[in-house]
Design an enzyme around this catalytic site. Structure first.
Site, PDB file in Angstrom:
ATOM      1  N   LYS A  86      67.171 152.072  52.351  1.00 51.41           N
ATOM      2  CA  LYS A  86      66.638 152.391  53.671  1.00 51.41           C
ATOM      3  C   LYS A  86      66.631 153.895  53.925  1.00 51.41           C
ATOM      4  CE  LYS A  86      67.202 147.931  55.704  1.00 51.41           C
ATOM      5  NZ  LYS A  86      67.931 146.989  56.512  1.00 51.41           N
ATOM      6  N   LYS A  93      62.378 142.036  48.478  1.00 45.62           N
ATOM      7  CA  LYS A  93      62.820 140.999  49.406  1.00 45.62           C
ATOM      8  C   LYS A  93      61.857 140.893  50.590  1.00 45.62           C
ATOM      9  CE  LYS A  93      65.816 142.029  52.548  1.00 45.62           C
ATOM     10  NZ  LYS A  93      66.844 142.143  53.565  1.00 45.62           N
ATOM     11  N   LYS A 122      62.211 141.734  57.467  1.00 49.62           N
ATOM     12  CA  LYS A 122      61.528 141.708  58.754  1.00 49.62           C
ATOM     13  C   LYS A 122      61.073 143.079  59.231  1.00 49.62           C
ATOM     14  CE  LYS A 122      65.614 140.329  61.062  1.00 49.62           C
ATOM     15  NZ  LYS A 122      66.658 141.206  60.527  1.00 49.62           N
TER      16      LYS A 122
HETATM   17  N1  AQP Z   1      64.418 137.614  52.175  1.00 53.95           N
HETATM   18  C1  AQP Z   1      65.551 136.989  52.467  1.00 53.95           C
HETATM   19  N2  AQP Z   1      65.936 135.897  51.763  1.00 53.95           N
HETATM   20  C2  AQP Z   1      67.083 135.231  52.061  1.00 53.95           C
HETATM   21  N3  AQP Z   1      67.916 135.608  53.054  1.00 53.95           N
HETATM   22  C3  AQP Z   1      67.570 136.688  53.780  1.00 53.95           C
HETATM   23  N4  AQP Z   1      68.156 137.303  54.821  1.00 53.95           N
HETATM   24  C4  AQP Z   1      67.413 138.363  55.188  1.00 53.95           C
HETATM   25  N5  AQP Z   1      66.318 138.462  54.422  1.00 53.95           N
HETATM   26  C5  AQP Z   1      66.389 137.436  53.527  1.00 53.95           C
HETATM   27  C6  AQP Z   1      69.405 136.870  55.432  1.00 53.95           C
HETATM   28  O1  AQP Z   1      69.165 136.701  56.824  1.00 53.95           O
HETATM   29  C7  AQP Z   1      70.353 137.026  57.538  1.00 53.95           C
HETATM   30  C8  AQP Z   1      70.051 137.978  58.645  1.00 53.95           C
HETATM   31  O2  AQP Z   1      69.561 139.182  58.084  1.00 53.95           O
HETATM   32  P1  AQP Z   1      69.725 140.528  58.875  1.00 53.95           P
HETATM   33  O3  AQP Z   1      69.125 140.381  60.218  1.00 53.95           O
HETATM   34  O4  AQP Z   1      71.150 140.941  58.827  1.00 53.95           O
HETATM   35  O5  AQP Z   1      68.906 141.580  58.128  1.00 53.95           O
HETATM   36  P2  AQP Z   1      68.744 141.958  56.623  1.00 53.95           P
HETATM   37  O6  AQP Z   1      69.670 141.216  55.737  1.00 53.95           O
HETATM   38  O7  AQP Z   1      68.782 143.450  56.482  1.00 53.95           O
HETATM   39  O8  AQP Z   1      67.303 141.408  56.365  1.00 53.95           O
HETATM   40  P3  AQP Z   1      65.905 141.740  56.906  1.00 53.95           P
HETATM   41  O9  AQP Z   1      65.411 140.543  57.658  1.00 53.95           O
HETATM   42  O10 AQP Z   1      65.149 142.141  55.737  1.00 53.95           O
HETATM   43  O11 AQP Z   1      65.980 142.926  57.940  1.00 53.95           O
HETATM   44  P4  AQP Z   1      65.605 144.441  57.699  1.00 53.95           P
HETATM   45  O12 AQP Z   1      64.193 144.474  57.198  1.00 53.95           O
HETATM   46  O13 AQP Z   1      65.765 145.087  59.013  1.00 53.95           O
HETATM   47  O14 AQP Z   1      66.570 144.977  56.692  1.00 53.95           O
HETATM   48  C9  AQP Z   1      71.339 137.604  56.510  1.00 53.95           C
HETATM   49  O15 AQP Z   1      72.263 136.598  56.154  1.00 53.95           O
HETATM   50  C10 AQP Z   1      70.465 137.949  55.348  1.00 53.95           C
HETATM   51  O16 AQP Z   1      71.165 137.877  54.122  1.00 53.95           O
END
Ligand code: AQP
Length: 331
Positions: A112, A197, A200
């Site tokens: 990031k 991955k 979001k």
């Molecule tokens: N692609 C994914 N596959 C499986 N699990 C996923 N998680 C996130 N992306 C995937 C799981 O969702 C939970 C919440 O995630 P988060 O809100 O803590 O954010 P993150 O892990 O950083 O994932 P994002 O959605 O990709 O957000 P951004 O883009 O902001 O970094 C966690 O249990 C995560 O493992």
């Protein structure tokens, strides 16, 4: 009783990755078998460039979707992280326990911060330190298990290290938690870029299925998923990541096994069609319940208020104990 904590950060609209990797398991298993807390971890959303009104909107949307997916406030504690001061209070003590080097090794920080620099944005100090806040989220509750997708396991490892180190230095204060992962779809990949991955906060939504996407759009995104030039359907995550991703998604939606499913299909088109149908079916009830709940913001606010009250009561004694153990004068 086993204590579970997990969270979702409101950095974007919730994705199929969040659902299959985390939320669905919280709903179907975790809230029934444990004393479970689930949080909209809004402070984590401030670690990157953000629009205050959007974070507020996404926080309410995340809580609404968690309820729509089936979290039951009678069975679990659902709350917003910033409503419980204990998280930030404990985070500072854990910053005094963590080392600069171990935070700079975090993969999410590296990815990031590189992305922010490429976009000409500054890198916030909190992007470096937020895994410590995540450790505080977990340790404040005496958590035994943290159900997360694969991308978060490194942060849970750090949490374990900090708990052990704090306990060794200042006396036993924290339970040492462990991460639990789903059997399939622990890392759902971007449909347009299957080496990354599904995240979001990614710029382009073409490879991302959002939980609130209309059924037609979900179908379109899955039918256009990048695969490869082969013909045989086989499960090979290293060599054929796009295909493996579709098989994992289908397996997760149908309680199947990606290797066995590969044997069922003779064409990529048929696999994509069935995967699209399965995802649409899986998300249909969530979308319907979300629409009903979104019309009743008062109910969601009340759930969050009660959840925060309950969470505060659980966290405070342990955080107070940590303050005393580390050498601070009791109030
Ligand atoms: N692609 C994914 N596959 C499986 N699990 C996923 N998680 C996130 N992306 C995937 C799981 O969702 C939970 C919440 O995630 P988060 O809100 O803590 O954010 P993150 O892990 O950083 O994932 P994002 O959605 O990709 O957000 P951004 O883009 O902001 O970094 C966690 O249990 C995560 O493992």
């Amino acid at each position: 009783m086993t204590r579970i904590f997990s969270g979702i950060k409101p950095t974007g609209h919730m994705t199929l990755g969040n659902y299959l990797g985390a939320l669905r398991r919280w709903v179907e298993t975790d809230q029934h078998r444990a004393d479970a807390l689930f949080s909209v971890v809004d402070l984590h959303a401030l670690t990157v460039e953000h629009d205050p009104a959007r974070v507020r909107r996404l926080s309410r949307q995340a809580a609404t979707l968690m309820l729509a997916a089936g979290l039951d406030p009678e069975r679990c504690t659902l709350f917003v992280q910033s409503h419980v001061d204990e998280h930030a209070r404990l985070s500072y003590l854990l910053e005094c326990t963590a080392a600069d080097g171990e935070l700079r090794r975090m993969i999410q920080y590296k990815e990031k911060s590189t992305r922010a620099q490429a976009a000409g944005e500054g890198v916030r100090l909190s992007l470096l330190t937020y895994p410590v806040l995540m450790a505080a989220d977990i340790l404040a509750y005496g958590t035994d298990e943290v159900p997360v997708g694969d991308d978060q396991t490194q942060h849970v490892e750090l949490t374990r290290d900090l708990a052990v180190r704090f306990n060794q230095r200042y006396g036993h204060t924290f339970t040492v938690p462990k991460a639990t992962r789903p059997p399939v779809a622990a890392r759902v990949m971007d449909l347009q870029d299957p080496d990354s991955k599904m995240g979001k906060s990614h710029e382009s939504g073409a490879g991302i299925v959002y939980l609130l996407d209309e059924a037609d759009l979900v179908r379109k995104k899955i039918m256009r998923a990048v695969t490869d030039s082969g013909r045989e359907v086989e499960y090979d995550p290293e060599g054929r990541p796009g295909l493996a991703n579709l098989l994992e998604i289908l397996a997760a939606c149908t309680e199947g096994n990606p290797v066995e499913l590969a044997g069922v299909y003779e064409s990529y088109g048929a696999l994509k069609r069935d995967t699209a149908d399965a995802v649409v079916e899986l998300l249909k009830p969530v979308r319907a319940r979300h629409a009903a709940l979104a019309a009743d913001a008062g109910y969601v606010d009340e759930v969050l208020r009660k959840g925060a009250d309950r969470a505060r009561g659980m966290a405070r004694p342990r955080v107070d104990a940590a303050y005393a153990a580390i050498g601070l004068l009791p109030r």
